[in-house]
Enzyme design. Structure first.
Site, PDB file in Angstrom:
ATOM      1  N   GLU A 198       0.245 -13.359   1.149  1.00 13.03           N
ATOM      2  CA  GLU A 198      -0.248 -13.428   0.332  1.00 13.03           C
ATOM      3  C   GLU A 198      -0.232 -14.071  -1.040  1.00 13.03           C
ATOM      4  O   GLU A 198      -0.035 -14.393  -1.969  1.00 13.03           O
ATOM      5  CB  GLU A 198      -0.998 -11.794   0.414  1.00 13.03           C
ATOM      6  N   GLY A 242     -15.204  -4.385  10.026  1.00 10.33           N
ATOM      7  CA  GLY A 242     -15.146  -5.594  11.495  1.00 10.33           C
ATOM      8  C   GLY A 242     -15.133  -7.270  10.921  1.00 10.33           C
ATOM      9  O   GLY A 242     -15.113  -7.478  11.817  1.00 10.33           O
ATOM     10  N   GLY A 296       0.616  -1.530  -0.063  1.00  8.45           N
ATOM     11  CA  GLY A 296       0.001  -0.542  -0.231  1.00  8.45           C
ATOM     12  C   GLY A 296       1.022   0.820   0.309  1.00  8.45           C
ATOM     13  O   GLY A 296       0.364   2.491  -0.282  1.00  8.45           O
ATOM     14  N   GLU A 297       1.739   1.132   0.936  1.00  9.68           N
ATOM     15  CA  GLU A 297       2.643   2.446   0.960  1.00  9.68           C
ATOM     16  C   GLU A 297       3.740   3.622  -0.379  1.00  9.68           C
ATOM     17  O   GLU A 297       3.549   3.754  -0.301  1.00  9.68           O
ATOM     18  CB  GLU A 297       3.448   2.529   2.366  1.00  9.68           C
ATOM     19  N   ASP A 298       3.925   1.387  -0.958  1.00 11.05           N
ATOM     20  CA  ASP A 298       4.567   2.214  -2.196  1.00 11.05           C
ATOM     21  C   ASP A 298       3.718   2.942  -3.807  1.00 11.05           C
ATOM     22  O   ASP A 298       3.826   3.619  -4.173  1.00 11.05           O
ATOM     23  CB  ASP A 298       5.167   0.858  -3.188  1.00 11.05           C
ATOM     24  N   THR A 299       2.134   1.906  -3.721  1.00 10.00           N
ATOM     25  CA  THR A 299       1.660   2.835  -4.785  1.00 10.00           C
ATOM     26  C   THR A 299       0.427   2.527  -4.680  1.00 10.00           C
ATOM     27  O   THR A 299      -0.032   2.349  -5.781  1.00 10.00           O
ATOM     28  CB  THR A 299       2.213   1.319  -5.375  1.00 10.00           C
ATOM     29  N   ARG A 300      -0.455   2.954  -3.224  1.00  2.71           N
ATOM     30  CA  ARG A 300      -1.906   2.488  -3.595  1.00  2.71           C
ATOM     31  C   ARG A 300      -2.423   3.884  -3.560  1.00  2.71           C
ATOM     32  O   ARG A 300      -3.357   3.781  -4.552  1.00  2.71           O
ATOM     33  CB  ARG A 300      -2.433   2.236  -1.411  1.00  2.71           C
TER      34      ARG A 300
END
Length: 180
Positions: free
Chosen positions: A93, A59, A28-32
């Protein structure tokens, strides 16, 4: 960990209805907020049903939902970026994605601002991240070895080395539609 012990069958486009056309795996921090969200938007604009982890219901256990999304996608895209290997979540993943590849799902790596050889040889940021994981998982060395093997396998798959966004996006859509 549930992600590694869950042995439910992965989707196969010939035997099971897929919920998603494409699953996007990324750090996420690289490409989101740039590459991956742009890619997601282009895919959706072209009628391709994608899964990004921002669609998860609040939730719910993220790991269970991600496993289901991976298993029920026709095509699995791994956006390998500079900090991908720093995330144990991304690495788990990746193992699940490669498990599903063995069951017939299509997997494509995208080497985003990293050279495939850096992933394959686990040099640079990939080597640094895995060295840290070895420290943190010194009592579970098999875990880090699985991640190393998964990164090596992913780096040897046919995919794309991101260089030019316009050319990349055009070629990418054509290829995805071919498998879609």
């Amino acid at each position: 960990m549930a992600l590694l012990t869950n042995k439910r069958a992965c989707s196969s486009s010939s035997t099971q209805q897929s919920k998603y056309d494409v699953f996007l795996s990324f750090k996420g921090e690289d490409t989101r907020n740039g590459f991956t969200s742009n890619l997601n938007g282009i895919l959706r604009h072209n009628g391709i049903n994608t899964f990004m982890d921002d669609e998860l219901q609040r939730g719910e256990k993220i790991s269970t939902e991600l496993i289901k999304a991976i298993e029920s996608s026709k095509i699995l895209i791994i956006v390998l970026s500079k900090n991908y290997a720093t995330s144990t979540w991304c690495l788990d993943e990746l193992i699940k994605i490669l498990e599903c590849k063995k069951n017939g799902q299509v997997v494509f790596p995208v080497f985003y601002k990293v050279d495939p050889s850096e992933v394959r040889s686990q040099k640079g940021t990939f080597g640094e991240a895995l060295a840290k994981h070895e420290e943190n998982f010194k009592y579970d060395t098999n875990k880090v070895q699985e991640w190393r093997a998964a990164l090596n396998e992913a780096s040897n798959l046919s995919g794309w080395h991101y260089k030019n966004e316009y050319v990349f996006n055009h070629y990418f859509i054509i290829t995805i539609k071919f498998y879609y």
